[in-house]
Design an enzyme around this catalytic site. Structure first.
Site, PDB file in Angstrom:
ATOM      1  N   GLU A 100       0.838  -1.203   0.000  1.00  9.91           N
ATOM      2  CA  GLU A 100       0.000   0.000   0.000  1.00  9.91           C
ATOM      3  C   GLU A 100       0.868   1.246   0.000  1.00  9.91           C
ATOM      4  OE1 GLU A 100      -2.540   1.536  -0.480  1.00  9.91           O
ATOM      5  OE2 GLU A 100      -4.370   0.653   0.292  1.00  9.91           O
ATOM      6  N   ASP A 101       0.309   2.333  -0.496  1.00  2.00           N
ATOM      7  CA  ASP A 101       1.035   3.601  -0.454  1.00  2.00           C
ATOM      8  C   ASP A 101       0.955   4.210   0.938  1.00  2.00           C
ATOM      9  OD1 ASP A 101      -1.698   4.039  -0.696  1.00  2.00           O
ATOM     10  OD2 ASP A 101      -1.537   5.574  -2.250  1.00  2.00           O
ATOM     11  N   ASP A 104      -4.028   5.481   6.379  1.00  2.00           N
ATOM     12  CA  ASP A 104      -4.474   6.728   7.004  1.00  2.00           C
ATOM     13  C   ASP A 104      -5.424   6.350   8.153  1.00  2.00           C
ATOM     14  OD1 ASP A 104      -4.888   9.521   7.217  1.00  2.00           O
ATOM     15  OD2 ASP A 104      -6.517   9.488   5.793  1.00  2.00           O
ATOM     16  N   PHE A 153      -1.976  15.942   4.749  1.00  2.00           N
ATOM     17  CA  PHE A 153      -2.232  15.387   3.429  1.00  2.00           C
ATOM     18  C   PHE A 153      -0.951  15.434   2.594  1.00  2.00           C
ATOM     19  CE2 PHE A 153      -3.700  15.326  -0.940  1.00  2.00           C
ATOM     20  CZ  PHE A 153      -4.550  14.241  -0.897  1.00  2.00           C
ATOM     21  N   ARG A 166       1.092  12.323  -8.811  1.00  2.00           N
ATOM     22  CA  ARG A 166       1.612  10.953  -8.657  1.00  2.00           C
ATOM     23  C   ARG A 166       3.009  10.788  -9.242  1.00  2.00           C
ATOM     24  NH1 ARG A 166      -2.697   7.685  -7.017  1.00  2.00           N
ATOM     25  NH2 ARG A 166      -4.735   8.154  -7.915  1.00  2.00           N
TER      26      ARG A 166
END
Ligand code: IMP
Ligand code: MG
Length: 177
Positions: A100-101, A104, A153, A166
């Site tokens: 996963e990136d 959160d 963020f 990205r």
């Protein structure tokens, strides 16, 4: 600094630092998974850059596949259900590492884990580039974490703001105004 639409971002993690950390994670996985031929399951879109750099440093036999999440929105936003699509490889009996990136709230990875576990893998672990400990709402504890970051963020290195950013090699955090 970079500007994406209405927002300004400043560098949080430069690519050299990311590269060093990703190589260290790969080294750990190489040691933990010798003889296990792990199946990496990368969650698109956000993890594409992390997955590519991680896998270039994996030197044990392994496989990789890519999945996406689709959302089925209920009548209320909180009812949104996500489902994994694209998982064709048999994962029963395999040692799976989800890539996963970012974790959160943990809601996404919790659902991905539930989906994968239903398919009877021999083991499942999570490798996430980023973790926001302060934002976590679910009892998930990824085994491989690149960086713990503040509850801001972020974009870049695969992560996006409204589809943009990205492609950036560094990771940027939203600038407070
Ligand atoms: P969670 O379900 O709240 O853990 O969020 C996970 C997903 O939300 C990630 O896979 C990202 O796609 C997205 N996300 C969460 N935080 C960020 C961020 O700071 N920047 C970009 N995307 C994010
Ligand atoms: Mg994502």
């Amino acid at each position: 600094m970079v500007q994406l639409k209405d927002k300004t971002f400043e560098v949080l993690l430069p690519h050299l630092e990311i590269g060093r950390r990703v190589r260290a994670l790969a080294e750990q996985i190489n040691q933990d998974y010798q003889e296990k031929c792990p199946l990496f399951v990368a969650v698109l879109n956000g993890s594409f850059m992390f997955a590519a750099d991680l896998l270039k440093n994996i030197d044990i036999p392994c496989e990789i596949t890519f999945v996406k999440l689709t959302s089925y929105e209920g009548t209320q936003r909180s009812n949104t259900l996500t489902q994994l699509v694209g998982l064709r490889e048999g994962i029963a009996g395999r040692h799976v590492i989800i890539i996963e990136d970012i974790v959160d709230s943990g809601i996404t990875i919790e659902q991905v884990l539930a989906d994968v576990k239903q398919k009877n893998p021999q083991s499942v672990r999570v490798a996430t580039l980023l973790l926001k400990p302060e934002a976590l709402e679910k009892p998930v504890a990824p085994e491989y974490v690149g960086f713990e970051i503040a509850n801001k963020f972020v974009v870049g290195y695969g992560l996006d703001y409204d589809g943009l950013g990205r492609n950036l090699p560094d990771i940027y955090a939203l600038k407070a105004d």
